[in-house]
Design a protein around this motif. Structure first.
Motif, PDB file in Angstrom:
ATOM      1  N   HIS A  37      -7.475  -5.351  13.964  1.00 18.23           N
ATOM      2  CA  HIS A  37      -6.938  -5.601  12.631  1.00 18.23           C
ATOM      3  C   HIS A  37      -6.046  -4.432  12.203  1.00 18.23           C
ATOM      4  CE1 HIS A  37      -6.852  -6.989   8.509  1.00 18.23           C
ATOM      5  NE2 HIS A  37      -7.232  -5.767   8.101  1.00 18.23           N
ATOM      6  N   PHE A  54       3.636  -2.537   9.628  1.00 17.14           N
ATOM      7  CA  PHE A  54       4.079  -1.603   8.594  1.00 17.14           C
ATOM      8  C   PHE A  54       4.673  -0.318   9.165  1.00 17.14           C
ATOM      9  CE2 PHE A  54       1.164  -4.225   6.169  1.00 17.14           C
ATOM     10  CZ  PHE A  54       1.937  -4.469   5.053  1.00 17.14           C
ATOM     11  N   THR A  96     -11.827  -8.236   7.113  1.00 15.04           N
ATOM     12  CA  THR A  96     -10.466  -8.255   7.675  1.00 15.04           C
ATOM     13  C   THR A  96      -9.832  -9.616   7.535  1.00 15.04           C
ATOM     14  OG1 THR A  96     -11.290  -8.792   9.857  1.00 15.04           O
ATOM     15  CG2 THR A  96     -10.918  -6.457   9.377  1.00 15.04           C
ATOM     16  N   GLN A 127     -10.518   4.027   3.697  1.00 17.53           N
ATOM     17  CA  GLN A 127     -10.370   2.575   3.560  1.00 17.53           C
ATOM     18  C   GLN A 127     -10.597   2.144   2.126  1.00 17.53           C
ATOM     19  OE1 GLN A 127     -12.197   0.243   6.795  1.00 17.53           O
ATOM     20  NE2 GLN A 127     -12.387   2.208   7.844  1.00 17.53           N
ATOM     21  N   VAL A 179       0.842  -1.194   0.000  1.00 18.10           N
ATOM     22  CA  VAL A 179       0.000   0.000   0.000  1.00 18.10           C
ATOM     23  C   VAL A 179       0.877   1.242   0.000  1.00 18.10           C
ATOM     24  CG1 VAL A 179      -2.128  -0.827   0.974  1.00 18.10           C
ATOM     25  CG2 VAL A 179      -0.212  -0.321   2.452  1.00 18.10           C
ATOM     26  N   GLY A 220      -5.727   4.231   5.154  1.00 24.03           N
ATOM     27  CA  GLY A 220      -6.854   3.347   5.318  1.00 24.03           C
ATOM     28  C   GLY A 220      -6.849   2.668   6.670  1.00 24.03           C
ATOM     29  N   PRO A 252      -5.914  -4.972   0.947  1.00 26.21           N
ATOM     30  CA  PRO A 252      -4.863  -4.124   1.511  1.00 26.21           C
ATOM     31  C   PRO A 252      -4.869  -4.210   3.035  1.00 26.21           C
ATOM     32  CG  PRO A 252      -6.603  -2.782   0.514  1.00 26.21           C
ATOM     33  CD  PRO A 252      -6.893  -4.193   0.181  1.00 26.21           C
ATOM     34  N   PRO A 253      -3.797  -4.094   3.723  1.00 28.11           N
ATOM     35  CA  PRO A 253      -2.500  -3.735   3.147  1.00 28.11           C
ATOM     36  C   PRO A 253      -1.640  -4.941   2.737  1.00 28.11           C
ATOM     37  CG  PRO A 253      -2.381  -3.701   5.518  1.00 28.11           C
ATOM     38  CD  PRO A 253      -3.758  -4.127   5.182  1.00 28.11           C
ATOM     39  N   LEU A 254      -2.201  -6.181   2.891  1.00 23.76           N
ATOM     40  CA  LEU A 254      -1.317  -7.324   2.660  1.00 23.76           C
ATOM     41  C   LEU A 254      -1.197  -7.672   1.181  1.00 23.76           C
ATOM     42  CD1 LEU A 254      -2.563  -9.498   5.634  1.00 23.76           C
ATOM     43  CD2 LEU A 254      -0.467  -8.142   5.493  1.00 23.76           C
ATOM     44  N   LYS A 294     -17.482  -5.415   7.366  1.00 22.66           N
ATOM     45  CA  LYS A 294     -16.088  -4.949   7.514  1.00 22.66           C
ATOM     46  C   LYS A 294     -15.264  -5.930   8.327  1.00 22.66           C
ATOM     47  CE  LYS A 294     -16.721   0.050   7.209  1.00 22.66           C
ATOM     48  NZ  LYS A 294     -16.904   1.244   8.042  1.00 22.66           N
ATOM     49  N   VAL A 295     -15.888  -6.448   9.379  1.00 21.00           N
ATOM     50  CA  VAL A 295     -15.153  -7.412  10.194  1.00 21.00           C
ATOM     51  C   VAL A 295     -14.821  -8.643   9.363  1.00 21.00           C
ATOM     52  CG1 VAL A 295     -15.278  -8.902  12.195  1.00 21.00           C
ATOM     53  CG2 VAL A 295     -16.182  -6.584  12.309  1.00 21.00           C
ATOM     54  N   LEU A 346     -12.093  -4.611  14.253  1.00 20.60           N
ATOM     55  CA  LEU A 346     -11.502  -3.761  13.226  1.00 20.60           C
ATOM     56  C   LEU A 346     -10.296  -3.004  13.773  1.00 20.60           C
ATOM     57  CD1 LEU A 346     -14.673  -2.350  11.484  1.00 20.60           C
ATOM     58  CD2 LEU A 346     -13.051  -4.022  10.611  1.00 20.60           C
TER      59      LEU A 346
END
Lengths: 998, 267
Positions: free
Chosen positions: A28, A36, B39, B87, A8, A13, B45-47, B35-36, A25
């Motif tokens: 996460h 990062f 994950t 996001q 990214v 984000g 992103p970001p992986l 959203k959960v 969330l």
């Protein structure tokens, strides 16, 4: 990184996700941010408050992760304190074994923090500063990890730094090579532990560890114990070794004793000696009387002198009849070790060595004498000083004897120092010191002698017995009490101070104090210094008494003496001295501030303590008095002597100061701290100062240069030769001013000190500071005000010799290898004979001398004419000395001269041999040799183990028996023909007294 | 993994249904769950891990977040808008190479620009603008926002207000309403710099209020430092300008001189 292409471009984000309501969330986002953070910390840093609030949210179950993230961001921002505190909050998530810059930095920070907290806690001695248990946990985790991984040095460093002695012990015990580890530990504690108290704790711990080892290293233990000032421990070890059945253990004990003696801690040695238990009551009496023999012999004025060793031997053999074999052996060894501990054995051997290896160049002195103007008394006395220094400890006073008429020009104080110079020449002549000086000493009847030579003689006695004054103390006290002539008092005070150095004897203190309170400027000055010498390193509260008197008196001289004296009392006390130093450096009186500089120098001698250096530099540039500034710079030399490479760098700027006093100080600072090293930077720094515009700076630079270059041969540094020629030029030059001429004369004295067999050393081989040497140089640096104090430099001389001894403390014939070209370390070549030597001196000689001197002079003239060796004139007593001189010189020369055109790349040295410090690295012991050293030290006293004890031994350091003349009276008479006793008691006979006044 | 996608798609279908029904509360709840679930997809992103379904997952996730942004406009929640937009953004920027472009991309980017304009974050507005490819500026949604900003900067506030009629997308209306207030704040700020005082009538006109009542309420709430007296609005009190700081020249000179002296003494 590999995934860079798909990474990214922004953490926006994820950061936005932190604001989501759902904890999953947030988690996460956090965990992703954490991985990062190395790339996105600038973006994250703007959102730190949000993450912090997550950490502070008690209900959020990933608080530690938040803390770790914040910690990392703060780390990147350079806010290490914040970073650390959050890292602590991260608890177990902070992984000490992770190999990243972040973890390394924070760990270092954590350890620093912990160490400073612990140090503060220890120093204030208040438990109130509670250390954060999380911090402690991190540090412990780190320590344990190091210990487990075998990184012992790191663990030790950290443990010492953090004052975790428990961990230190663990690290030492668990290491693979305990001896190496302990040695490392000792080095570290000496060079990095600044607090004296704490260092003692560390050493005490090490001693404890040592003693638990199956094969203890007694040499090291005893060194530590000495540092800790615990004579009992040493005594116990020594006794154990002495009682052992194995001969080697006794050798070890002797070796320990010699090593301890080298550190010159008189008071400590005496206590060890007194604590050594005697085998049986009746034997103890004999042993006691044995060791007391020299004392009583010396205090009784006309008793014929006897050799200690002899007395001991005879008495023991008689008393041992009714003792069992074991005790007999012990008693014999005990007597020997007592002799060593009292310093007598080593002094005696040293003197024999210096005497037999004397290679001083009389021609240099002769040149000086001729080129110095007769009426110039400063240079005249300087020549006398130079002579004394050149022959320090060698007992060779040929030059004086040859030039009696010239000598007689010394009047008043010059006479004082001329007489005192004999003390330097005969330094260590413990047994016969008093008889030597007898003609000059104050006579009971009170008539005759000049007070100057009497005072000088008392001072000389002090110099002879410096730091070993048990036998002479009483006599000096009596002399002090019975006189009220201030010149004699002056000499007696100095002598007493020297003889009783560091003993803190209360009675002597009172005696000297009484002199001080007479408020006579001359006697008071000496009394002040003397009190300091007496109380060296005791930090006693008597210092405040002296300080009060310094405020009271009107005499600058007394204040100065007291200031130095007070400074001496805090020798080596480091922080303990801070209050006193503060008091002195804040004083209105510049002389006391000047004393404060010395106090700083001596309290922090050889510690390279940053605080002390900072303070000294501050005074060096800010004080209003030139004296204080000069001393402040000079004092740097004392603080830095354990690290000589540092000094030229630190003072280099000061050596270019506009202020000549500061330049002078810089020169001497380099001279003091780099003494005897021949350090190239030091020489480069001093070279320009030798041609300074100000005369006294030149003087200081010349003296300092000589101190640096002492025993450096021309082959290893060509500048030595240049320097020698420059000295000669200055001395011969008619237009050179007196100050630099005097400097040059003294410099040539120091350069060839002690018959060229001594160097100036402030640290012993075990890296202890040599108290006598440091004190000697400190007082020596006072010669700015008072020339006779120049003689104190002789205290700093230590012989550069390898003296191997067998179990009888005799020097057997033993050869070893110096693995370098002989020319690298040889004696300087003798100067060439100037063309006209005898033209001027004779006519003047007849004029002012007494009939007796005249007779002598004419006799000498006759001898000269007949072309005989000049020294051969001096009566039968000297005859022996001359023979020996010649013989030994031949022996030594033979090795040097053997090297023909192709110079060999090694040299075989014969015990006892001159081994100069630079040479120590390349000394090798031959493998097939009959003896092996107990400790493989390349110089000093080394006990040799005899591998073939049944073969007859060949002793060196013994002279042909035929040379024993009637004059050696007592000693030869006492010699019972036992061959073993030969070496020690064969001491140079006392030369005949001579007089140089009408 | 497939089951997860199905689960998410099903839930997303339900979300869309509620969205159509304008049942925004249900939408909000469903969105949070979505959203959960998202994950857990490693390809997002970001992986950006390469998984077999990564294109599908990415597309789906992008779709969800686009809806999330629009939903936040509907429920008039600026914070949620910002959050969701950020996001979403990686799907437009970093995932651009691997996904087919989305139809909603420019309207949403335009919305974001408008939002920044409303919040008067002009610097960020331009940053965002610079990130766009040149041809994007031709897009009516983006163009609209850019023109608005130009008028706004020129002070042509009437143009700004009249632009409400020409919105390219129905969602823009919400922000256009908010923009009116931003414009008013600008005007108020300018007037207090320009005038010492203004008559109430002029002030009302200037600030685009329809009645004195609204003006005085506005003053009471937003500009407490203004003062209404004798039919005039006085701005003075906010003008209490602090005098610019004087340079302590004398002290500096003295310091420098003393340094010089010290230096002299050291060497």
């Amino acid at each position: 990184m590999a995934a860079a292409a798909t990474m990214v471009s922004s953490a926006g984000g994820l950061l936005a996700m932190l604001n989501e309501n759902h904890p999953a969330l947030k988690l996460h986002a956090l965990s992703n941010l954490n991985s990062f953070v190395d790339y996105f910390w600038p973006e994250i840093s703007t959102s730190v408050p949000i993450i912090e609030s997550l950490y502070e949210d008690e209900e959020f179950d990933q608080r530690q992760l938040a803390a770790l993230l914040v910690s990392k961001v703060f780390y990147y921002l350079g806010e290490l304190n914040d970073s650390l505190s959050y890292a602590l909050g991260a608890g177990p998530l902070f992984d000490v074994s992770e190999d990243s810059d972040y973890v390394h930095t924070i760990l270092a920070k954590a350890i620093d923090e912990y160490a400073s907290l612990k140090t503060k806690a220890a120093e204030t001695k208040v438990e109130s500063t509670k250390v954060d248990s999380r911090l402690e946990a991190i540090v412990e985790r780190m320590l344990d990890k190091c210990i487990v991984d075998g990184k012992n040095q790191q663990a030790i460093g950290m443990a010492i730094e953090c004052r975790r002695l428990d961990k230190l012990e663990e690290a030492v015990i668990k290491s693979d090579n305990i001896h190496a580890t302990i040695n490392y530990c000792i080095d570290v504690s000496h060079s990095f532990v600044n607090r004296r108290e704490y260092r003692r704790e560390v050493l005490r711990l090490l001693v404890k560890v040592y003693q638990q080892l199956p094969s203890p290293d007694y040499l090291s233990i005893c060194q530590r114990l000495m540092f800790l000032d615990e004579p009992e421990g040493v005594a116990i070890i020594l006794e154990k070794l002495l009682r052992s059945e194995v001969e080697d253990d006794a050798l070890l004990a002797f070796q320990i004793a010699f090593d301890l003696v080298e550190n010159e801690h008189q008071a400590f040695l005496l206590r060890v000696r007194d604590r050594l238990p005697s085998p049986k009551p009746q034997l103890s009496a004999t042993a006691q009387s044995g060791s007391n023999q020299p004392d009583s012999a010396q205090s009784g004025s006309a008793v014929p002198l006897q050799d200690v060793q002899m007395t001991d031997d005879t008495q023991e053999s008689s008393s041992s009849l009714n003792l069992d074999q074991h005790d007999e052996v012990y008693a014999e060894r005990l007597a020997k070790i007592r002799g060593i501990l009292s310093g007598e054995t080593s002094i005696q051997l040293t003197m024999q060595f210096l005497y037999s290896h004397n290679k001083s160049d009389l021609l240099i002195l002769k040149t000086i004498k001729q080129s110095v103007e007769v009426r110039n008394s400063v240079c005249h006395s300087a020549t006398i000083y130079a002579n004394a220094i050149m022959h320090a400890g060698t007992t060779v006073d040929t030059f004086l004897r040859e030039n009696l008429d010239w000598l007689s020009r010394a009047t008043n104080w010059a006479k004082f120092s001329a007489t005192a110079g004999l003390g330097v020449i005969h330094r260590g002549h413990l047994q016969q010191g008093r008889s030597l000086m007898a003609p000059y000493l104050p006579q009971g009847g009170g008539g005759g002698g000049s007070p100057y030579s009497e005072g000088g003689a008392l001072y000389a006695l002090g110099l002879i017995h410096a730091n070993h004054g048990e036998g002479i103390k009483q006599f000096l006290r009596d002399s002090l009490r019975t006189t009220n002539v201030e010149v004699i008092q002056h000499g007696a005070c100095l002598g007493l101070g020297l003889a009783a150095l560091g003993t803190a004897d209360d009675d002597i203190f009172e005696d000297i104090k009484n002199v001080l309170y007479t408020d006579s400027a001359v006697a008071g000055e000496a009394a002040g210094i003397s009190l300091g010498l007496l109380m060296v390193g005791t930090a006693s509260e008597k210092a405040s008494e002296l300080l009060a008197y310094a405020h009271e008196t009107q005499h600058e001289k007394i204040i100065r003496g007291l200031a130095l004296g007070i400074a001496l009392t805090v020798y080596g006390r480091e922080e303990e001295a801070d209050t006193l130093i503060e008091q002195m450096t804040r004083d209105q009186d510049p002389i006391l501030r000047y004393g404060g500089m010395y106090a700083l120098a001596l309290a922090y001698r050889g510690t390279s303590n940053n605080k002390a250096i900072r303070q000294l530099l501050h005074f060096a540039v800010s004080d209003v008095s030139d004296d204080v500034r000069r001393t402040a710079v000079l004092a740097l030399g004392f603080v830095l002597y354990s690290d000589p490479e540092q000094t030229p760098r630190i003072v280099s700027l000061l050596s270019e100061s506009y202020n000549p006093h500061v330049r002078y100080g810089a020169a001497l600072a380099v001279g003091i701290s780099c003494a005897g090293t021949g350090l190239s930077e030091a020489i480069s720094l001093l070279e320009p100062l030798m041609s300074d515009v100000v005369d006294f700076v030149r003087q200081g630079a010349l003296i300092a240069m000589a101190m640096v270059m002492v025993q450096t041969s021309e082959a290893s540094d060509s500048r030595v030769g240049t320097f020698r020629r420059q000295l000669e030029k200055i001395i011969v030059d008619k237009h050179e001013d007196t100050m630099s001429k005097m400097g040059a004369i003294l410099a040539s004295g120091i350069l060839d000190a002690g018959g060229r067999n001594v160097t100036i050393k402030l640290l012993s081989k075990s890296k202890h500071d040599k108290i006598t040497a440091v004190v000697g140089l400190a007082v020596f640096s006072q010669f700015w005000y008072w020339y006779p104090l120049i003689y104190f430099v002789s205290l700093a001389f230590s012989p550069t010799a390898f003296i191997g001894l067998n179990h009888n403390l005799k020097a057997p014939k033993f050869e070893f290898l110096s693995h370098a070209k002989p020319s690298l370390f040889e004696y300087p070549k003798p100067t060439t004979v100037p063309t006209t030597t005898t033209s001027v001196k004779l006519p003047t000689a007849v004029l002012s001398t007494s009939a007796r001197a005249k007779a002598r002079a004419s006799k000498k003239e006759a001898e000269k004419a007949s072309g005989a060796e000049p020294s051969a004139v001096l009566g039968s007593g000297k005859g022996k000395a001359v023979d020996k001189d010649g013989g030994d010189a031949m022996q030594v020369d033979s090795t040097a001269e053997k090297k023909a055109e192709p110079e060999p790349c090694f040299e075989i040295l014969t015990n006892p041999a001159r081994v100069i410090p630079a040479q120590e690295k390349i000394i090798k012991f031959l493998e097939e040799s009959r003896y092996i050293p107990v400790k493989s030290a390349p110089s000093g006293f080394v006990l040799l183990k005899d591998l073939r004890p049944h073969e007859p031994e060949q002793l060196s350091l013994t002279d042909a028996p035929s040379s024993t003349t009637s004059n050696a009276g007592g000693s030869s008479a006492g010699q019972p023909g036992s061959a073993s006793a030969m070496a020690v008691d064969d001491e140079p006979a006392p030369p005949q007294p001579f007089e140089y006044t009408s | 993994m497939d089951s997860k996608i199905t689960e998410v798609s099903q839930m997303f279908d339900r979300f869309q249904a509620s969205f159509m029904r304008k049942d925004y509360d249900t939408c909000d709840r469903l969105l949070s769950q979505l959203k959960v679930l998202l994950t857990e997809f490693k390809s997002l992103p970001p992986l950006f891990q390469e998984t077999p379904n990564n294109i599908r997952e990415l597309t789906l996730a992008r779709h969800i977040y686009e809806y999330a942004v629009i939903l936040s406009v509907k429920i008039e929640d600026q914070d949620a808008f910002e959050r969701d937009f950020f996001q979403l953004k990686p799907y437009y920027t970093d995932a651009r190479s691997r996904l087919p472009p989305s139809a909603e991309e420019y309207p949403i980017l335009g919305l974001n620009l408008l939002r920044l304009l409303v919040q008067n974050r002009i610097a960020e507005f331009h940053t965002e603008l610079e990130l766009l490819p040149p041809n994007a500026l031709e897009n009516p949604c983006i163009k609209h926002a850019v023109e608005l900003e130009q008028s706004f900067m020129e002070g042509a506030y009437n143009c700004v207000l009249s632009a409400r009629q020409t919105v390219p997308h129905e969602t823009y209306v919400y922000f256009m309403d908010l923009l009116a207030k931003t414009v008013r704040d600008e005007i108020a700020g300018c007037s207090e710099k320009t005038y010492d005082s203004l008559s109430i009538k002029d002030a009302r006109q200037m600030l685009l209020f329809s009645s004195d009542q609204e003006l005085s309420e506005y003053i009471k709430e937003e500009r407490t430092e203004w003062e209404i007296k004798n039919g005039f609005v006085f701005f003075q009190r906010s003008k209490e300008s602090t005098p610019c700081k004087e340079i302590p020249s004398l002290q500096l000179i003295n310091q420098t001189l003393s340094y010089a002296r010290e230096l002299e003494r050291i060497v």
